[in-house]
Enzyme design. Sequence first.
Site, PDB file in Angstrom:
ATOM      1  N   ARG A  35     -25.947   2.137 -50.102  1.00  0.00           N
ATOM      2  CA  ARG A  35     -25.390   2.692 -50.881  1.00  0.00           C
ATOM      3  C   ARG A  35     -24.305   1.962 -51.479  1.00  0.00           C
ATOM      4  NH1 ARG A  35     -23.228   6.269 -45.728  1.00  0.00           N
ATOM      5  NH2 ARG A  35     -24.401   8.145 -46.179  1.00  0.00           N
ATOM      6  N   LYS A 200     -27.145  13.927 -34.255  1.00  0.00           N
ATOM      7  CA  LYS A 200     -26.535  14.551 -34.144  1.00  0.00           C
ATOM      8  C   LYS A 200     -27.346  15.840 -34.105  1.00  0.00           C
ATOM      9  CE  LYS A 200     -23.891  11.457 -37.606  1.00  0.00           C
ATOM     10  NZ  LYS A 200     -24.136  12.128 -39.315  1.00  0.00           N
ATOM     11  N   GLY A 359     -27.716   8.586 -43.192  1.00  0.00           N
ATOM     12  CA  GLY A 359     -27.678   6.829 -43.348  1.00  0.00           C
ATOM     13  C   GLY A 359     -28.440   5.867 -42.231  1.00  0.00           C
ATOM     14  N   GLY A 383     -25.357  13.829 -44.389  1.00  0.00           N
ATOM     15  CA  GLY A 383     -24.581  15.596 -44.682  1.00  0.00           C
ATOM     16  C   GLY A 383     -24.848  16.643 -45.595  1.00  0.00           C
TER      17      GLY A 383
HETATM   18  P1  ADP Z   1     -28.543   9.922 -39.883  1.00  0.00           P
HETATM   19  O1  ADP Z   1     -28.120   8.848 -40.098  1.00  0.00           O
HETATM   20  O2  ADP Z   1     -30.145   9.246 -40.257  1.00  0.00           O
HETATM   21  O3  ADP Z   1     -28.317  11.284 -40.235  1.00  0.00           O
HETATM   22  P2  ADP Z   1     -28.111  10.533 -37.221  1.00  0.00           P
HETATM   23  O4  ADP Z   1     -26.689   9.965 -37.164  1.00  0.00           O
HETATM   24  O5  ADP Z   1     -27.883  11.957 -36.709  1.00  0.00           O
HETATM   25  O6  ADP Z   1     -29.118   9.732 -38.052  1.00  0.00           O
HETATM   26  O7  ADP Z   1     -28.165   9.550 -36.049  1.00  0.00           O
HETATM   27  C1  ADP Z   1     -28.963   8.300 -35.588  1.00  0.00           C
HETATM   28  C2  ADP Z   1     -29.028   7.705 -33.694  1.00  0.00           C
HETATM   29  O8  ADP Z   1     -29.453   8.135 -33.382  1.00  0.00           O
HETATM   30  C3  ADP Z   1     -29.759   5.899 -33.800  1.00  0.00           C
HETATM   31  O9  ADP Z   1     -28.833   5.550 -33.699  1.00  0.00           O
HETATM   32  C4  ADP Z   1     -30.504   6.138 -32.737  1.00  0.00           C
HETATM   33  O10 ADP Z   1     -30.265   5.535 -32.194  1.00  0.00           O
HETATM   34  C5  ADP Z   1     -29.853   8.297 -32.291  1.00  0.00           C
HETATM   35  N1  ADP Z   1     -30.620   8.441 -31.675  1.00  0.00           N
HETATM   36  C6  ADP Z   1     -32.469   8.332 -31.393  1.00  0.00           C
HETATM   37  N2  ADP Z   1     -33.095   8.987 -31.105  1.00  0.00           N
HETATM   38  C7  ADP Z   1     -32.175   9.004 -29.947  1.00  0.00           C
HETATM   39  C8  ADP Z   1     -31.898   9.408 -28.278  1.00  0.00           C
HETATM   40  N3  ADP Z   1     -33.590   9.865 -27.544  1.00  0.00           N
HETATM   41  N4  ADP Z   1     -31.111   9.679 -27.512  1.00  0.00           N
HETATM   42  C9  ADP Z   1     -29.773   9.130 -27.811  1.00  0.00           C
HETATM   43  N5  ADP Z   1     -30.238   8.741 -29.794  1.00  0.00           N
HETATM   44  C10 ADP Z   1     -30.677   8.453 -30.232  1.00  0.00           C
HETATM   45 MG    MG Z   2     -25.896   8.680 -39.233  1.00  0.00          MG
END
Ligand code: ADP
Ligand code: MG
Length: 402
Positions: A35, A200, A359, A383
């Site tokens: 970023r 999320k 992120g 988001g």
């Molecule tokens: P982004 O930031 O790309 O939008 P999120 O913040 O929604 O993604 O999610 C990222 C997190 O999701 C990572 O830290 C990862 O460890 C977690 N994650 C992925 N798969 C699982 C799972 N099966 N159970 C719990 N956490 C998970």
């Molecule tokens: Mg995230």
Amino acid sequence: MSEYSSLGDVAGKRVLVRSDLNVPLDGTTITDEGRIRASLPTIRALAEAGARVVVTAHLGRPKGEPEDRYSLRPVAERLGELLGREVAFATDTVGDSAREVVAALADGEVAVLENVRFNAGETSKDDAERGAFADELAALADAFVSDGFGVVHRKQASVYDVAQRLPHAMGGLVAAELDVMRRLTEDPERPYVVVLGGSKVSDKLGVIDNLLEKADALLIGGGMLFTFLAAQGHPVGKSLLEEDQIDTCRAYLARAEESGVRIVLPTDIVVDTAFPSGDREPEPEVVGADAIPDDALGLDIGPESAAAFADVVREARTVFWNGPMGVFETPAFAEGTRAVAQALVEVTAQGGLSVVGGGDSAAAVRTLGFADDAFGHISTGGGASLEFLEGKTLPGIAVLEQ
Ligand code: ADP
Ligand code: MG
């Protein structure tokens, strides 16, 4: 400089730039500086045009008051190194330090203000409180450039209200991000495949609602897949589950069936009996997606599913991916994410458009050793890009059009 032409000649003017410098930190070590790098062109262009550049940004989620671990100081230092210029740092956002630092700027110089979320007014839901803080921010500048794509979906003082108080323009990063998002929503080249994962779940279900009739296939991995498995009547053990969303997921599956959109769920899952921690070695085991044991939790999509997901992605001409397929931070649970990332790289190589948003997703592809330019675009805003795909109005964009 054309995108800032609405501001006139910026030489000698104090230009407040809202950047997104919300990078992951391990203590004071920046673990992914994507970023910061993405913010450089706008800051550099304004400085080279002779503006006195005042950067405002947030880091983490402080509760409206100063907290050392969320200081932007290490970020400001790194920004200076990457810009190759001195960057002044104000130890507050709108107080004595900020006023002094801004007053001392010469044409073409850059300053960073301390974490804007150290001020309760920044994120207040109360228009008057937010407005009062925006007044103080606006008093530091003659013009405003909105360049923090990661925050344009937020109605916050440094994103929204300040634009109502100063001559404003869209920064180059926000313009570039919007351009990519429009390519995804306006007549994407087909097949159009969307891959969703991450943790999320409820945040991301809205995007499924909007994409069901637009994408050709939706691949579901990460933490959200278990709510879908539960909707199909499968046990999910101790996996991440949003019980109140099970009915919603069931309805999506039914709608997908009717509209001929493919929702692809994993057929196998990598499980363990505990969430990864420093205290114990992971003991990964592959089980069927319909047979997760009661004492296990799903931490990645299994190898069969990873190969199947990669096959679908490889056939795409347009791919949007948000959310890691598993807990990629631990190598034992990173293979699903790696397979999907590799398939996106192949789409890019074949001339298709591949977009990574979020992120953690961006951090994941970098951690796994992929080069940024192996993808069509790595969005700085998870988001914001999801809300755009959901068809929502982004307050920080709408306000620039007023
Ligand atoms: P982004 O930031 O790309 O939008 P999120 O913040 O929604 O993604 O999610 C990222 C997190 O999701 C990572 O830290 C990862 O460890 C977690 N994650 C992925 N798969 C699982 C799972 N099966 N159970 C719990 N956490 C998970
Ligand atoms: Mg995230």
